[in-house]
Design a protein around this motif. Structure first.
Motif, PDB file in Angstrom:
ATOM      1  N   GLU A 184      35.722  51.953  37.182  1.00  0.00           N
ATOM      2  CA  GLU A 184      36.200  51.464  38.477  1.00  0.00           C
ATOM      3  C   GLU A 184      35.759  52.420  39.572  1.00  0.00           C
ATOM      4  OE1 GLU A 184      40.394  50.411  40.699  1.00  0.00           O
ATOM      5  OE2 GLU A 184      40.427  51.360  38.755  1.00  0.00           O
ATOM      6  N   SER A 185      35.328  51.890  40.706  1.00  0.00           N
ATOM      7  CA  SER A 185      34.809  52.736  41.774  1.00  0.00           C
ATOM      8  C   SER A 185      35.862  53.661  42.374  1.00  0.00           C
ATOM      9  CB  SER A 185      34.179  51.892  42.875  1.00  0.00           C
ATOM     10  OG  SER A 185      35.144  51.042  43.444  1.00  0.00           O
ATOM     11  N   LYS A 239      26.496  49.989  41.286  1.00  0.00           N
ATOM     12  CA  LYS A 239      27.619  49.170  41.731  1.00  0.00           C
ATOM     13  C   LYS A 239      27.350  47.714  41.397  1.00  0.00           C
ATOM     14  CE  LYS A 239      28.584  49.582  46.081  1.00  0.00           C
ATOM     15  NZ  LYS A 239      29.035  49.555  47.480  1.00  0.00           N
ATOM     16  N   SER A 240      28.365  47.002  40.930  1.00  0.00           N
ATOM     17  CA  SER A 240      28.235  45.593  40.604  1.00  0.00           C
ATOM     18  C   SER A 240      27.778  44.802  41.819  1.00  0.00           C
ATOM     19  CB  SER A 240      29.595  45.056  40.136  1.00  0.00           C
ATOM     20  OG  SER A 240      29.576  43.652  40.089  1.00  0.00           O
ATOM     21  N   SER A 241      26.929  43.826  41.589  1.00  0.00           N
ATOM     22  CA  SER A 241      26.458  42.974  42.678  1.00  0.00           C
ATOM     23  C   SER A 241      27.562  42.059  43.202  1.00  0.00           C
ATOM     24  CB  SER A 241      25.268  42.134  42.222  1.00  0.00           C
ATOM     25  OG  SER A 241      25.641  41.311  41.142  1.00  0.00           O
ATOM     26  N   TYR A 242      28.664  41.946  42.478  1.00  0.00           N
ATOM     27  CA  TYR A 242      29.796  41.124  42.907  1.00  0.00           C
ATOM     28  C   TYR A 242      30.809  41.919  43.706  1.00  0.00           C
ATOM     29  CZ  TYR A 242      28.085  37.445  39.900  1.00  0.00           C
ATOM     30  OH  TYR A 242      27.315  36.465  39.335  1.00  0.00           O
ATOM     31  N   CYS A 243      30.529  43.159  44.021  1.00  0.00           N
ATOM     32  CA  CYS A 243      31.455  44.037  44.731  1.00  0.00           C
ATOM     33  C   CYS A 243      31.594  43.607  46.188  1.00  0.00           C
ATOM     34  CB  CYS A 243      30.934  45.472  44.658  1.00  0.00           C
ATOM     35  SG  CYS A 243      32.020  46.638  45.459  1.00  0.00           S
ATOM     36  N   GLU A 283      33.559  44.693  50.036  1.00  0.00           N
ATOM     37  CA  GLU A 283      33.823  45.930  50.768  1.00  0.00           C
ATOM     38  C   GLU A 283      35.087  46.595  50.223  1.00  0.00           C
ATOM     39  OE1 GLU A 283      31.926  47.289  53.211  1.00  0.00           O
ATOM     40  OE2 GLU A 283      30.499  45.679  52.868  1.00  0.00           O
ATOM     41  N   GLY A 284      35.168  47.892  50.326  1.00  0.00           N
ATOM     42  CA  GLY A 284      36.352  48.606  49.866  1.00  0.00           C
ATOM     43  C   GLY A 284      36.129  49.232  48.510  1.00  0.00           C
ATOM     44  N   GLU A 285      37.218  49.512  47.819  1.00  0.00           N
ATOM     45  CA  GLU A 285      37.116  50.234  46.569  1.00  0.00           C
ATOM     46  C   GLU A 285      37.414  49.393  45.340  1.00  0.00           C
ATOM     47  OE1 GLU A 285      38.650  54.092  46.268  1.00  0.00           O
ATOM     48  OE2 GLU A 285      38.085  54.661  48.287  1.00  0.00           O
ATOM     49  N   ALA A 286      37.403  48.085  45.458  1.00  0.00           N
ATOM     50  CA  ALA A 286      37.665  47.220  44.312  1.00  0.00           C
ATOM     51  C   ALA A 286      36.339  46.823  43.673  1.00  0.00           C
ATOM     52  CB  ALA A 286      38.448  45.986  44.741  1.00  0.00           C
ATOM     53  N   CYS A 287      35.620  47.807  43.128  1.00  0.00           N
ATOM     54  CA  CYS A 287      34.300  47.561  42.565  1.00  0.00           C
ATOM     55  C   CYS A 287      34.231  48.074  41.132  1.00  0.00           C
ATOM     56  CB  CYS A 287      33.230  48.282  43.377  1.00  0.00           C
ATOM     57  SG  CYS A 287      33.140  47.738  45.082  1.00  0.00           S
ATOM     58  N   VAL A 288      33.337  47.487  40.392  1.00  0.00           N
ATOM     59  CA  VAL A 288      33.046  47.945  39.044  1.00  0.00           C
ATOM     60  C   VAL A 288      31.659  48.577  39.077  1.00  0.00           C
ATOM     61  CG1 VAL A 288      32.565  47.211  36.684  1.00  0.00           C
ATOM     62  CG2 VAL A 288      34.451  46.180  37.949  1.00  0.00           C
ATOM     63  N   HIS A 289      31.537  49.730  38.446  1.00  0.00           N
ATOM     64  CA  HIS A 289      30.237  50.383  38.318  1.00  0.00           C
ATOM     65  C   HIS A 289      29.787  50.267  36.873  1.00  0.00           C
ATOM     66  CE1 HIS A 289      30.381  53.044  42.158  1.00  0.00           C
ATOM     67  NE2 HIS A 289      30.862  51.836  42.365  1.00  0.00           N
TER      68      HIS A 289
END
Length: 60
Positions: free
Chosen positions: A32-33, A8-12, A14-20
């Protein structure tokens, strides 16, 4: 072909708006997560470095 080990990106936030991100010796993969098995962007290391450089310039 080996299954990528996603991080998971360190800039993520909370929630599902993350980049893996996953990397092999030659390729960087992004997804996208919310749908990690869906669309995967793959790029060579030089192209990925250029993408990061452009994003940092645009958003800093």
């Amino acid at each position: 072909m080996r299954t990528p080990e996603w991080q998971k990106s360190s800039y993520c936030q909370e929630g599902e708006a993350c980049v893996h991100v996953a990397a092999t010796a030659e390729t960087v993969h992004l997804t996208e997560s919310a749908d990690p098995a869906g669309v995967i962007l793959s790029a060579g290391s030089d192209a990925f470095a250029a993408l990061l450089h452009a994003l940092k310039r645009e958003y800093s």
